[in-house]
Scaffold this motif. Sequence first.
Motif, PDB file in Angstrom:
ATOM      1  N   UNK A 287       0.836  -1.206   0.000  1.00  0.00           N
ATOM      2  CA  UNK A 287       0.000   0.000   0.000  1.00  0.00           C
ATOM      3  C   UNK A 287       0.871   1.257   0.000  1.00  0.00           C
TER       4      UNK A 287
ATOM      5  N   UNK B  50      -5.386  -2.873   0.003  1.00  0.00           N
ATOM      6  CA  UNK B  50      -5.935  -1.732   0.765  1.00  0.00           C
ATOM      7  C   UNK B  50      -7.030  -2.201   1.716  1.00  0.00           C
TER       8      UNK B  50
ATOM      9  N   UNK C 173      -5.422  -3.982   4.589  1.00  0.00           N
ATOM     10  CA  UNK C 173      -4.770  -3.057   5.527  1.00  0.00           C
ATOM     11  C   UNK C 173      -5.800  -2.387   6.438  1.00  0.00           C
ATOM     12  N   UNK C 174      -6.944  -2.025   5.847  1.00  0.00           N
ATOM     13  CA  UNK C 174      -8.004  -1.418   6.670  1.00  0.00           C
ATOM     14  C   UNK C 174      -8.483  -2.408   7.731  1.00  0.00           C
TER      15      UNK C 174
END
Lengths: 421, 57
Positions: free
Chosen positions: A373, A406, A409-410
Amino acid sequence: MSDLSEKIASANAEAFGRLRSANPVWVDVQLAIDCLPGMTRETVLHAGPPIAWVDMCGPQKMGVVQAVLHEGLATDEAEAEARILAGEITVAPCHDYNATGGMAGITSASAPIAVVRDEVNGVTGHSQLFQGPASGLQDRDLYNQEARKRWTWLTEVLGPVLGAAVRHTGGIPVKPMIGRALQMGDECHNRNSGGSALLLTQLMLPLCETCDDPDLLQQALAYLIENEQFSLVLSMAAGKAMAEAMKGVEHSTIVTTLCRNGVNFGIKVSGLGEQWFTAPANRIEGLYFSSEYSDADAVPDIGDSAIMETVGLGGHAQAAAPVLQQFVGGSFARACGLMRDMGEICQGELTEFKVPNMDFAGVPAGIDIRKVVKTQITPVIDTAIAHRKGGVIGAGQTRAPLAAFEQALRAFGAAYAGPRP
Amino acid sequence: MAEAPNPLLSAPLSVINLGAELFAEALRQQEVPVVQVQWTPPAAQDDDLLDLLDTLL
């Protein structure tokens, strides 16, 4: 460094250490029903992340129906489709059964499976043997007939003959085979000529010593000689075992699964367990084996073979196989550049997998979702191209979609960094 | 008054190409030495993800 980032660094070192210490050994060939945990007679497995049968791409959707017929769970396609739609057939990812499947990845109860065991980490990885006609049979009925004929032969002939030979050896360690194949011009995903030759050499005497029927022996040897990609089966099963070893390390941001189903690309992350993160699969840039094919015939990225990139091979090791650059109109310099890029998003180098062309550097392995990311560099995947009606029609490269990383990662932030303002 | 000739047109070229390799390849085919730099413009950044990365890295 914050307390959390220190925990992540320590967790990632632990996950990477397991990848390094893994010793996957090919120990057997067994039927899926006998070796895959949770497998049932009414289950059909597929490549990639979870997907409803109605949403599958053409070859995968067709493959599930053919598997239902092959297992005797329906008498015709209409009945097979009705049983699938009624939920009477479990349709699930190979990955959720400790397995991998090349291309569409169709795996049913009677499929012979390569079993690779890693005693160091106490895990097992599996892969179906390659199946189905390669290409050139775009007549749907003819393709399905040939595919099911091949499945039956794999179950009745190759599986038992190969299983007996492998058991006779006491087990074939897979990492040394991969290490030597990298020195023979393979990157161990799209090119497997070296690895397959090594396996053939290792299997020749055990096959002769365990198979009493000269006709069956001839058939098995002919299959191994004609299938230059055969070693990928073992590399995938070993890759799956190595990736399983990295799983479930709390706080780790290392990727443990990369796979595709022709519609979506899916990933899993060590510290997030069995949770899937998906985004649309990309098209493949490459060459078709015949001028009769074009992008209109091709399915987007498909197959569980990206397990190779998950453990630092394939696209991550492509400088080992300069010959593959012709599929993407590339150059050796480009291959080296991409391999260095992969180093930017990985935990470290696996020094037992050395690439001679890169001054014997180890392959970059242990993809870190934070680095993906941050740098916006996504894993490069070397892969084959599937036809919308079945069969392999080309080869090339693609990228994992950034959106999946992404999302992961969130989710990682939500799980470990607490609520955000 | 005549302009001075552009030295770029009379001296051998030294080219560094950033990004799209097609331009470098076109020059190579004309036997112009080129150094290719792999580069892509950074994508639009998501502020939430950047904040999260600050915490996790």
